[in-house]
Design an enzyme around this catalytic site. Structure first.
Site, PDB file in Angstrom:
ATOM      1  N   GLY A  34     -62.496   2.557 -20.912  1.00 35.53           N
ATOM      2  CA  GLY A  34     -63.892   2.380 -21.355  1.00 35.53           C
ATOM      3  C   GLY A  34     -64.025   1.903 -22.703  1.00 35.53           C
ATOM      4  O   GLY A  34     -64.909   1.228 -23.018  1.00 35.53           O
ATOM      5  N   ALA A  35     -62.988   2.129 -23.395  1.00 36.13           N
ATOM      6  CA  ALA A  35     -63.022   1.548 -24.856  1.00 36.13           C
ATOM      7  C   ALA A  35     -61.306   1.727 -25.484  1.00 36.13           C
ATOM      8  O   ALA A  35     -60.757   2.472 -25.062  1.00 36.13           O
ATOM      9  CB  ALA A  35     -63.808   2.188 -25.824  1.00 36.13           C
ATOM     10  N   MET A  36     -61.058   1.160 -26.634  1.00 34.38           N
ATOM     11  CA  MET A  36     -59.964   1.060 -27.334  1.00 34.38           C
ATOM     12  C   MET A  36     -60.316   1.237 -28.899  1.00 34.38           C
ATOM     13  O   MET A  36     -60.867   0.451 -29.310  1.00 34.38           O
ATOM     14  CB  MET A  36     -58.783  -0.048 -26.985  1.00 34.38           C
ATOM     15  CG  MET A  36     -57.618  -0.049 -27.462  1.00 34.38           C
ATOM     16  SD  MET A  36     -56.551   1.230 -27.051  1.00 34.38           S
ATOM     17  CE  MET A  36     -55.385   1.171 -28.321  1.00 34.38           C
ATOM     18  N   GLU A  37     -59.450   2.104 -29.446  1.00 30.18           N
ATOM     19  CA  GLU A  37     -59.820   2.663 -30.938  1.00 30.18           C
ATOM     20  C   GLU A  37     -59.063   1.627 -31.930  1.00 30.18           C
ATOM     21  O   GLU A  37     -58.867   2.024 -32.975  1.00 30.18           O
ATOM     22  CB  GLU A  37     -59.452   3.924 -31.244  1.00 30.18           C
ATOM     23  CG  GLU A  37     -57.825   4.010 -30.962  1.00 30.18           C
ATOM     24  CD  GLU A  37     -57.178   4.412 -29.684  1.00 30.18           C
ATOM     25  OE1 GLU A  37     -56.229   5.041 -29.436  1.00 30.18           O
ATOM     26  OE2 GLU A  37     -58.001   4.317 -28.405  1.00 30.18           O
ATOM     27  N   ASN A  38     -59.224   0.355 -31.670  1.00 34.20           N
ATOM     28  CA  ASN A  38     -58.528  -0.582 -32.611  1.00 34.20           C
ATOM     29  C   ASN A  38     -59.155  -0.293 -34.193  1.00 34.20           C
ATOM     30  O   ASN A  38     -60.366  -0.490 -33.987  1.00 34.20           O
ATOM     31  CB  ASN A  38     -58.605  -1.984 -32.237  1.00 34.20           C
ATOM     32  CG  ASN A  38     -58.130  -2.322 -30.994  1.00 34.20           C
ATOM     33  OD1 ASN A  38     -57.250  -1.642 -30.347  1.00 34.20           O
ATOM     34  ND2 ASN A  38     -59.015  -2.777 -30.054  1.00 34.20           N
ATOM     35  N   HIS A  41     -65.666   9.519 -29.344  1.00 36.83           N
ATOM     36  CA  HIS A  41     -64.405   9.757 -28.950  1.00 36.83           C
ATOM     37  C   HIS A  41     -63.448   8.740 -29.669  1.00 36.83           C
ATOM     38  O   HIS A  41     -62.489   8.851 -30.184  1.00 36.83           O
ATOM     39  CB  HIS A  41     -64.388   9.159 -27.427  1.00 36.83           C
ATOM     40  CG  HIS A  41     -62.824   9.308 -27.021  1.00 36.83           C
ATOM     41  ND1 HIS A  41     -62.359  10.287 -26.031  1.00 36.83           N
ATOM     42  CD2 HIS A  41     -61.886   8.648 -27.157  1.00 36.83           C
ATOM     43  CE1 HIS A  41     -61.020  10.058 -25.821  1.00 36.83           C
ATOM     44  NE2 HIS A  41     -60.882   8.857 -26.362  1.00 36.83           N
ATOM     45  N   GLU A  42     -64.074   7.488 -29.628  1.00 37.29           N
ATOM     46  CA  GLU A  42     -63.056   6.271 -30.302  1.00 37.29           C
ATOM     47  C   GLU A  42     -63.052   6.526 -31.914  1.00 37.29           C
ATOM     48  O   GLU A  42     -62.062   6.007 -32.471  1.00 37.29           O
ATOM     49  CB  GLU A  42     -63.885   4.915 -29.998  1.00 37.29           C
ATOM     50  CG  GLU A  42     -63.825   4.677 -28.502  1.00 37.29           C
ATOM     51  CD  GLU A  42     -62.537   4.791 -27.734  1.00 37.29           C
ATOM     52  OE1 GLU A  42     -61.366   4.674 -28.355  1.00 37.29           O
ATOM     53  OE2 GLU A  42     -62.196   5.213 -26.639  1.00 37.29           O
TER      54      GLU A  42
END
Length: 836
Positions: free
Chosen positions: A256-260, A290-291
């Site tokens: 869904g996403a990635m927190e870079n 969330h991220e």
């Protein structure tokens, strides 16, 4: 690539300290490779040895402290480093290969305009595909990135830009210490929208084909981002720690996403090109929150090893839900959590592959991927709600802030976090953590009611049970709600009672003394407010009252608890699908919360596809279609409820003339826009029912030459009820190493149709024969998702289970495929049980 073991990581972390990475990429050359030059500095014990992970297409040069390394030093995709000095400099230049799996440096050509887009995704161990590195979470270091890109491209990364880009050259400032799996960049003719809030530069990025849609949604995205930042700053003493805050929406992303840090990456389906429901907008807001939580949990303080993945994901899941409800217009996110996220965690927790939230042993990096599931996310978040109730919110937040202060830009463990919260609350959390974090599976809480002759409660008891193979009883803090129907037909809450279930003092039976003598309620709702993580079963009289009471409840969270309990009971085979679809027909058309509508329809459709026999399925599907028809008629034109109902009706209807009319613009309900995404949904249903063929698919693709259109066309081609089409689709899924991850996944999604059982049944055999070879060619998250999506779950037969058992008996089966088949087999087992 050999997977890094925990023993190797521990030894390497004790032997070296990483000082700095300087990575220089040249992405200007045509073809499937790019050039990477890395200067890696680290300290070590003189005379020692170690290794870095990497996966080059070809080596150009490599030196350690100025001495060229022999080609033999690179074996098994590891570069061995010997004769180390106290201070070391490794310089490596190599050709690296672009990816089509959503891992490493992914390259995408947009079918809408033939523009090329790149993005980097390093999780779990993808950094080796871009630069040589010490790829483990506890060897954090600052990164300095430079990129030479084609003229006219935009490049963004973790670090803030160091001056203006010139001649295609982009240089970025050194970052704070990062784990290697957080390093990221985007490159291509991306469209950007910028803003600023509280001193933090903000940016949104997307493909040019989505630019118009991003421009129309940027205000909403920036508003949610700012609201969440403000709320996190109110709760946490450390401000957002990574300078700028970019959010990039990229194509063919696996997650869904990635927190870079500095460049959070999302799948670009979150930039909506067609009408969506408020439930979908709420989901996007929750992913943003969330991220953002990860910037503290994961990025600022990083787990020391993958056994503490939950320190990232459970906290982000909990805080993402909480902050969205507290800071944005989406105030009912705990209803969504109850219907969607917690249900996901509970399903995972009941499978044979269940594991603790915080497992004691994750032996290597590859095995860590198996914990990237509903347990580490949703169960962990539900457990955190229990922890907050147990120690109090003030102590909980004080413990978190102490944790951040002690471990900022470093690493920490479960023990570190528990110690901080214990100090802040004055409570020893060792026993609590043992049963909630170190033990798997879920308990059941069941109401047992004894009544007096004059309609009062003689005794109410909460009975806690546990599965035989996991006989652990847990403490629970929850509420009981007493609901009554009034003379006017309305249902109102009469009383809510807080209950502490403590097996140490009460054993398996907790008597609710406060209810003795209380008039019997029409509904005694166990876990009102959904605070407990447990399977809920009502007393028989309350269960019988649900169809009459459910539509009249004002509290969406109470309705979610009831719907979740019914869906769970049907999934367990305790109640028949016929009872569920009857309840759906009675209650869903008047449901006010669109998230409940969407999740009930999604879960009911999944059960209807597998739990009834082929002979009884059409009747169940017809009742589902009737419920959707009533919902569409009752909903306000143009509303989210109407759109959810229309989607559900398309998926369950067998009225091909009506669907064809909608596709042609005839008799469409007022307020419904038959836009690109809805057109594909209608066309796929017509294809499944044999009312549209290849020509219609290609005509629709010509009308919608986009990434979404290509995926939808692949889904439709695989859904064709034709032996040759099925054969082509299967060979494509199993054998094509060059196809993109998203097109393959769409093909697998379209393949298995319950209306086409006679056609697809032979492919159950093929799955178990072909999947090991597919996963040898396509690894990681891309391979796992494809294996899950392609599983023959609609072939509900003992033979499917026999084939699964035969494959699971192989000693050489990969851990990923073993997990997928174990879980898929459990789903088929449940469906067979329900049919029996």
């Amino acid at each position: 690539m050999p997977s890094l073991t925990r023993a190797e990581a521990t030894e390497r972390a004790a032997a070296i300290t990483v000082t700095d990475y300087a990575v220089d990429l040249d992405i200007t050359a045509p073809g499937d490779t790019f050039r990477s030059r890395t200067v890696l500095t680290f300290s070590a014990e003189p005379g020692g040895s170690t290794f870095v992970e990497w996966e080059p297409a070809s080596l150009i040069s490599a030196t350690l402290n100025g001495t060229p390394l022999e080609p033999s030093a690179s074996a098994g995709e590891r570069l061995t480093l010997t004769g180390l000095a106290a201070a070391n400099e490794l310089v490596v230049e190599a050709e690296m290969r672009y990816s089509n799996t959503g891992e490493g440096l992914h390259r995408f050509v947009d079918p809408a305009d033939d523009r090329v887009y790149l993005y980097a995704h390093m999780f779990l161990d993808g950094a080796r595909r871009i630069f040589p590195c010490f790829d483990q979470p506890d060897l954090k270091a600052p990164f300095t990135l430079a990129v030479t890109a084609p003229e006219g491209w935009l490049v963004a990364a973790n670090g803030e830009r160091a001056g203006a880009a010139s001649g295609g050259r982009w240089e970025f400032a050194q970052t704070k210490p990062l784990a290697t799996y957080f390093v990221s960049l985007i490159a291509g003719p991306y469209h950007a929208v910028t803003d600023e809030h509280d001193g933090i530069p903000l940016a949104l990025y997307c493909r040019q084909a989505l630019a118009e849609h991003l421009d129309g949604q940027a205000d909403e995205l920036f508003t949610v981002t700012k609201q969440c930042l403000d709320r996190y700053h109110e709760l946490f003493e450390v401000r957002y720690p990574f300078g700028h805050y970019g959010q990039a929406f990229v194509p063919e992303f696996n997650f869904g996403a990635m927190e870079n840090p500095g460049i959070v990456v999302f799948r670009d389906e979150f930039i909506y090109r067609s009408a969506v429901t408020d439930g979908q907008r709420e989901q996007r807001a929750m992913v943003v929150a969330h991220e953002m939580a990860h910037q503290w949990f994961g990025d600022l303080v990083t787990m020391a090893w993958w056994d503490d993945l939950w320190l990232n994901e459970s906290f982000a899941e909990y805080l993402g839900t909480r902050i969205t409800a507290e800071a944005t217009r989406f105030t009912e996110t705990w209803t969504t959590f109850a219907m969607q996220r917690k249900a996901w965690g509970m399903r995972a927790d009941q499978r044979p592959s269940t594991h603790p939230v915080a497992p004691a042993d994750v032996d290597d990096t590859a095995l860590a991927l198996l914990n990237f599931d509903g347990i580490s996310y949703a169960k962990g978040a539900a457990v955190l709600r229990q922890l907050v109730a147990y120690v109090g919110d003030k102590a909980f937040l004080a413990g978190l802030n102490e944790h951040f202060a002690a471990h900022a830009y470093g690493n920490a463990t479960l023990a570190d976090l528990l110690a901080a919260v214990s100090r802040a609350s004055g409570r020893d959390l060792g026993a609590w953590a043992d049963v909630w974090l170190r033990r798997e599976q879920v308990n059941t809480l069941r109401a047992e009611v004894e009544r007096t002759g004059d309609g009062r409660y003689a005794q109410v008891t909460l009975v806690q049970t546990a599965p035989d193979e996991h006989p652990v009883l847990r403490p629970h803090k929850l509420c009981l709600g007493l609901y009554d129907r009034g003379a006017d037909g309305a249902v109102a809450l009469r009383r809510m009672i807080e209950v502490d279930v403590d097996p140490e003092t009460d054993g398996a039976r907790t008597v609710i003394a406060e209810l003795a003598g209380e008039p019997v309620a029409d509904l005694l709702l166990v876990n009102d407010g959904d605070l407990a993580y447990a399977k809920i079963r009502l007393d028989p009289e309350s269960a019988a009252a649900v169809p009459a009471v459910l539509p009249l409840l004002d509290d969406s969270l109470a309705r979610a608890v009831l719907w979740s309990g019914m869906l769970d009971a049907v999934t367990d085979g305790e109640r028949p699908v016929a009872e569920l679809v009857t309840l759906v027909l009675a209650a869903l058309p008047v449901e006010r919360e669109v998230v409940i509508v969407e999740d009930v329809l999604r879960m009911t459709r999944a059960l209807v596809d597998r739990y009834p026999t082929p002979e009884s399925r059409p009747a169940a599907l017809e009742m589902l279609a009737q419920a959707c028809d009533r919902l569409v008629a009752a909903a306000e034109p143009g509303s989210s409820r109407q759109l959810a109902g229309v989607r559900g009706l398309i998926g369950s209807s067998v009225d091909t003339a009506r669907l064809q009319g909608w596709l042609d613009g005839e008799n469409v309900p007022d307020g419904v826009a038959v836009d690109a995404d809805l057109r594909w949904l209608i066309l796929q249903r017509l294809v499944v029912l044999g009312a549209a063929g290849p020509e219609r698919i290609e005509a629709e693709l010509a009308r919608d030459r986009s990434a979404q259109g290509e995926q939808a066309a692949a889904r439709c081609r695989a859904a064709l009820p034709d032996p040759e089409a099925k054969a082509r689709a299967w060979e494509f899924v199993i054998s094509d190493p060059d196809a993109s991850n998203r097109i393959l996944e769409a093909t697998a999604q379209g393949f298995w149709q319950p209306e086409q059982l006679a056609l697809v049944e032979p492919y159950a055999e093929r799955y178990f024969a072909d999947m090991p070879g597919m996963l040898a060619r396509r690894t990681g998250m891309s391979g796992e998702r494809l294996a899950v999506t392609a599983y023959p779950s609609v072939v509900v037969a003992e033979r499917t289970r026999e084939l699964a058992a035969e494959l699971l008996g192989r000693g050489d089966l990969s851990a990923i495929l073993r997990r997928v088949v174990t879980d898929g087999d459990d789903d088929v087992r449940r469906a067979l049980h329900a049919r029996g």
